[in-house]
Design a protein around this motif. Structure first.
Motif, short mmCIF file in Angstrom:
data_model
loop_
_atom_site.label_atom_id
_atom_site.label_comp_id
_atom_site.label_asym_id
_atom_site.label_seq_id
_atom_site.Cartn_x
_atom_site.Cartn_y
_atom_site.Cartn_z
N SER A 9 4.11 23.22 44.42
CA SER A 9 2.94 23.88 45.00
C SER A 9 2.09 24.57 43.94
O SER A 9 0.86 24.51 43.98
N ILE A 10 2.74 25.22 42.99
CA ILE A 10 2.00 25.87 41.90
C ILE A 10 1.28 24.82 41.06
O ILE A 10 0.11 24.99 40.72
N CYS A 11 1.95 23.72 40.74
CA CYS A 11 1.31 22.64 39.96
C CYS A 11 0.07 22.12 40.69
O CYS A 11 -1.00 21.97 40.10
N ASP A 12 0.21 21.85 41.99
CA ASP A 12 -0.92 21.34 42.77
C ASP A 12 -2.07 22.34 42.82
O ASP A 12 -3.23 21.99 42.62
N ALA A 13 -1.75 23.60 43.07
CA ALA A 13 -2.79 24.64 43.15
C ALA A 13 -3.46 24.84 41.79
O ALA A 13 -4.68 25.03 41.72
N ASP A 14 -2.69 24.76 40.73
CA ASP A 14 -3.25 24.93 39.39
C ASP A 14 -4.21 23.79 39.05
O ASP A 14 -5.27 24.02 38.49
N HIS A 15 -3.85 22.57 39.42
CA HIS A 15 -4.74 21.44 39.16
C HIS A 15 -6.05 21.57 39.93
O HIS A 15 -7.12 21.25 39.41
N LYS A 16 -6.00 22.09 41.16
CA LYS A 16 -7.21 22.27 41.96
C LYS A 16 -8.16 23.28 41.33
O LYS A 16 -9.37 23.15 41.44
N ARG A 17 -7.60 24.31 40.71
CA ARG A 17 -8.45 25.39 40.21
C ARG A 17 -9.10 25.09 38.86
O ARG A 17 -10.03 25.77 38.46
N ARG A 18 -8.62 24.08 38.16
CA ARG A 18 -9.21 23.77 36.85
C ARG A 18 -10.61 23.23 37.05
O ARG A 18 -10.84 22.32 37.82
N LYS A 19 -11.54 23.82 36.34
CA LYS A 19 -12.93 23.43 36.47
C LYS A 19 -13.18 22.11 35.77
O LYS A 19 -12.63 21.86 34.70
N PRO A 20 -14.05 21.28 36.34
CA PRO A 20 -14.41 20.05 35.64
C PRO A 20 -15.25 20.36 34.41
O PRO A 20 -15.86 21.42 34.31
N VAL A 21 -15.27 19.43 33.50
CA VAL A 21 -16.06 19.59 32.28
C VAL A 21 -17.52 19.31 32.62
O VAL A 21 -17.85 18.31 33.23
N LYS A 22 -18.39 20.20 32.23
CA LYS A 22 -19.83 20.03 32.46
C LYS A 22 -20.45 19.29 31.29
O LYS A 22 -19.88 19.22 30.21
N ASP A 23 -21.62 18.74 31.51
CA ASP A 23 -22.33 18.06 30.43
C ASP A 23 -22.55 19.02 29.28
O ASP A 23 -22.83 20.19 29.48
N GLY A 24 -22.38 18.51 28.08
CA GLY A 24 -22.57 19.32 26.89
C GLY A 24 -21.30 19.99 26.42
O GLY A 24 -21.22 20.46 25.30
N GLU A 25 -20.28 20.08 27.27
CA GLU A 25 -19.00 20.64 26.86
C GLU A 25 -18.12 19.51 26.37
O GLU A 25 -18.34 18.35 26.67
N HIS A 26 -17.10 19.87 25.60
CA HIS A 26 -16.19 18.83 25.11
C HIS A 26 -14.76 19.29 25.28
O HIS A 26 -14.22 19.98 24.44
N ARG A 27 -14.19 18.94 26.43
CA ARG A 27 -12.78 19.18 26.68
C ARG A 27 -12.21 17.86 27.15
O ARG A 27 -11.97 17.64 28.32
N GLU A 28 -12.03 16.96 26.21
CA GLU A 28 -11.65 15.58 26.49
C GLU A 28 -10.41 15.50 27.38
O GLU A 28 -10.37 14.75 28.34
N ASP A 29 -9.39 16.26 27.07
CA ASP A 29 -8.14 16.18 27.81
C ASP A 29 -8.34 16.55 29.27
O ASP A 29 -7.80 15.92 30.16
N ASN A 30 -9.17 17.56 29.53
CA ASN A 30 -9.45 17.98 30.90
C ASN A 30 -10.14 16.86 31.67
O ASN A 30 -9.76 16.54 32.78
N SER A 31 -11.16 16.25 31.09
CA SER A 31 -11.90 15.19 31.76
C SER A 31 -11.01 13.99 32.04
O SER A 31 -10.99 13.47 33.15
N ILE A 32 -10.28 13.56 31.05
CA ILE A 32 -9.41 12.40 31.21
C ILE A 32 -8.33 12.70 32.24
O ILE A 32 -8.05 11.88 33.11
N GLY A 33 -7.76 13.88 32.17
CA GLY A 33 -6.73 14.26 33.14
C GLY A 33 -7.25 14.24 34.56
O GLY A 33 -6.58 13.75 35.47
N LYS A 34 -8.44 14.76 34.76
CA LYS A 34 -9.03 14.77 36.11
C LYS A 34 -9.30 13.36 36.60
O LYS A 34 -9.01 13.04 37.75
N VAL A 35 -9.86 12.51 35.74
CA VAL A 35 -10.13 11.13 36.15
C VAL A 35 -8.81 10.42 36.46
O VAL A 35 -8.71 9.70 37.47
#
Length: 143
Positions: A9-35
């Motif tokens: 439950s904590i893992c699921d809730a934590d994944h929901k709260r992570r913000k997507p990467v906006k244009d101009g930002e570079h957090r490759e791991d976050n974007s790839i993980g979300k996709v």
């Protein structure tokens, strides 16, 4: 709540709260993980425009992310069976392995956290994560 259910439950809730990467930002791991998570949980075909909406990014940004993922062998772009004019995105076997590896690392981290702080504090942390998600939804609905 038993310990394993709490960890999931904590893992699921934590994944929901992570913000997507906006244009101009570079957090490759976050974007790839979300996709990867979106594709892994998909029911039916996923088009790049679907990913744009879910990640709240522009078409050029999703193109960069998908190109990177394709180079790494995590996804494939295919022609839709429903509409041959459209492209769909699917996980490769390597992409599925990456999802499983990321999930395992996340669960290991949360398991260590629960051991460190104890069940009561971990349950309180889960309540905070859920409340944060609810608040974010309320605020976005009021815009």
């Amino acid at each position: 709540m038993d310990k394993e259910s709490l960890i999931r439950s904590i893992c699921d809730a934590d994944h929901k709260r992570r913000k997507p990467v906006k244009d101009g930002e570079h957090r490759e791991d976050n974007s790839i993980g979300k996709v990867l998570r979106i594709l892994n949980n998909a029911q039916g075909e996923v088009h790049p425009t679907d990913l744009c909406q879910k990640l709240e990014v522009t078409t050029p940004r999703i193109t960069v992310i998908l190109n990177d993922m394709e180079e790494k062998g995590l996804i494939e772009r295919k022609i839709s069976k429903e509409d041959r004019r459209k492209i769909i995105v699917v996980l490769t076997e390597k992409g599925r392995e990456s999802v499983n590896s990321r999930r395992k690392r996340s669960e290991e981290y949360v398991r260590a956290l629960v051991e460190k702080v104890g069940i009561d504090d971990a349950e309180a942390y889960l309540r905070v994560l859920i409340a944060e998600d609810e608040l974010r939804k309320e605020l976005s609905n009021n815009k």
